[in-house]
Design an enzyme around this catalytic site. Structure first.
Site, PDB file in Angstrom:
ATOM      1  N   ARG A 125       0.782  -1.124   0.091  1.00 24.44           N
ATOM      2  CA  ARG A 125      -0.062   0.105  -0.106  1.00 24.44           C
ATOM      3  C   ARG A 125       0.970   1.307  -0.208  1.00 24.44           C
ATOM      4  NH1 ARG A 125      -3.158   1.972  -2.696  1.00 24.44           N
ATOM      5  NH2 ARG A 125      -4.206  -0.071  -2.464  1.00 24.44           N
ATOM      6  N   LYS A 160       0.572  25.083  -4.070  1.00 29.63           N
ATOM      7  CA  LYS A 160      -0.470  24.449  -3.749  1.00 29.63           C
ATOM      8  C   LYS A 160      -0.440  22.667  -3.588  1.00 29.63           C
ATOM      9  CE  LYS A 160      -3.583  28.031  -4.898  1.00 29.63           C
ATOM     10  NZ  LYS A 160      -4.657  28.621  -5.844  1.00 29.63           N
ATOM     11  N   LYS A 192       2.228  40.487  -3.799  1.00 30.43           N
ATOM     12  CA  LYS A 192       0.732  40.588  -3.869  1.00 30.43           C
ATOM     13  C   LYS A 192       0.144  41.730  -3.219  1.00 30.43           C
ATOM     14  CE  LYS A 192       0.274  35.503  -4.149  1.00 30.43           C
ATOM     15  NZ  LYS A 192      -0.550  34.466  -3.613  1.00 30.43           N
ATOM     16  N   GLU A 221       2.035  40.330  -8.619  1.00 30.12           N
ATOM     17  CA  GLU A 221       0.607  39.805  -9.150  1.00 30.12           C
ATOM     18  C   GLU A 221      -0.094  41.040  -9.741  1.00 30.12           C
ATOM     19  OE1 GLU A 221      -2.393  36.853  -7.102  1.00 30.12           O
ATOM     20  OE2 GLU A 221      -2.331  38.793  -6.070  1.00 30.12           O
ATOM     21  N   ASP A 242      -3.633  37.710 -12.936  1.00 27.99           N
ATOM     22  CA  ASP A 242      -4.604  36.929 -12.333  1.00 27.99           C
ATOM     23  C   ASP A 242      -5.866  37.079 -12.914  1.00 27.99           C
ATOM     24  OD1 ASP A 242      -5.685  35.159 -10.222  1.00 27.99           O
ATOM     25  OD2 ASP A 242      -5.870  36.693  -8.803  1.00 27.99           O
TER      26      ASP A 242
END
Length: 317
Positions: A125, A160, A192, A221, A242
């Site tokens: 596994r 992420k 940002k 950004e 963005d």
């Protein structure tokens, strides 16, 4: 097809460090075998924590297990999966039939391992989890890369990622044909809106970064074309555009005129990927490559040897 390594555990060219992989293998096996207690260094003692296999499989029984694709996709993480097996079966023999980055189809054998059955089942596994996760990311990345092929745009991942798995997941993106622009907060400065608010202006934020970290590239950004111009004139190296639709991206490309690299992000889907790439941006950054990739379905098919082992069976996730 990429030529499989003579040693399926070979990390050469992966960018993954020996120490990090060893720690990942240990954490993964601890999670499955001991529930948090340190894993015994002796393989037989570690394997004994698999209560089912210890009860049903003779200690001396040998077998051969094939790691098999149950779906079409792109492979990644095989060297790490191989190390899971050899952590519990150091004397196992491994033969690779595929290499990371290969496209595979349902039924393809990726890796064959021969060793003690108890060890193979105890490692199963953990090895599947590692390879399935990495291969799922590589497979999804390849879909994005194929979608923008010929445009010149590069598909990027983001930060992420699954906590603790970033090196593996970003490596999987590379296996799928994508690229990593920023590994963390340390290697690229990302200015940002909150940074701009704290510094007072885009120019002030960029200047502060240049003073503190002069060797680090600076990305800003931006949400609208006017911000893009302001950021470029203030000295930004890259712009993160963005949630801009293609028509706005084309305007930004024209306004910037090659003075900074442009990265489109936010709201991107495979359906619009090519239209975005054809605006002239340099990159598409897609958080979903790592945070939303489904696994690639892999399984372990075992053939046991010796008395009482006439049957072969296939393990399913």
């Amino acid at each position: 097809m990429v030529t499989a390594a003579a040693d399926p555990r070979d990390l050469t060219g992966t960018g993954l460090s020996e120490q990090w992989v060893a720690e990942l293998v240990e954490r993964t096996l601890v999670e499955d075998l001991t529930g948090g207690a340190p894993l015994p260094s002796a393989p037989d003692l570690a394997v004994a924590h698999d209560v089912t296999s210890a009860a049903t499989v003779p200690a001396a029984q040998l077998g051969t297990a094939d790691l098999v694709a149950r779906a079409d996709g792109v492979v990644a993480g095989l060297p790490v999966a191989a190390r899971v097996f050899t952590r519990l079966a150091p004397g196992a023999t491994l033969t690779a039939s595929a290499a990371d980055g290969d496209r595979v189809v349902r039924g393809d054998v990726l890796l064959t391992v021969r060793g003690p059955v108890r060890a193979l089942l105890a490692a199963e596994r953990s090895a599947l989890n590692v390879a399935s996760r990495a291969s799922g990311i590589a497979t999804l990345t390849r879909r994005w890369v194929d979608a923008v092929a010929g445009t010149g745009a590069v598909v990027l991942d983001t930060r992420k990622t699954t906590p603790g798995l970033r090196p593996l997941e970003k490596y999987a993106v590379r296996c799928g044909g994508g690229s990593n622009k920023r590994m963390g907060l340390y290697d690229v400065a990302m200015v940002k809106d909150n940074h701009v608010a704290a510094a007072g202006s885009v120019a002030a934020a960029i200047a502060a970064v240049r003073e503190r970290a002069p060797r680090v590239a600076v990305q800003v950004e931006v949400d609208v074309p006017g911000q893009a111009v302001e950021a470029v004139e203030a000295g930004a190296d890259f712009l993160l555009c963005d949630n801009m639709p293609p028509e706005v991206l084309r305007e930004v490309v024209a306004l910037v005129g090659g003075r900074a690299e442009l990265e489109a992000t936010g709201g991107l889907t495979l359906e619009v990927a090519r239209a975005v790439a054809e605006t002239g941006v340099d990159y598409l950054s897609v958080g979903g490559l790592t945070h939303s990739a489904p696994i690639l379905d892999l399984a372990l098919d075992l053939r046991a040897e010796g008395a009482g082992s006439a049957l072969s069976w296939s393990s399913r996730p």
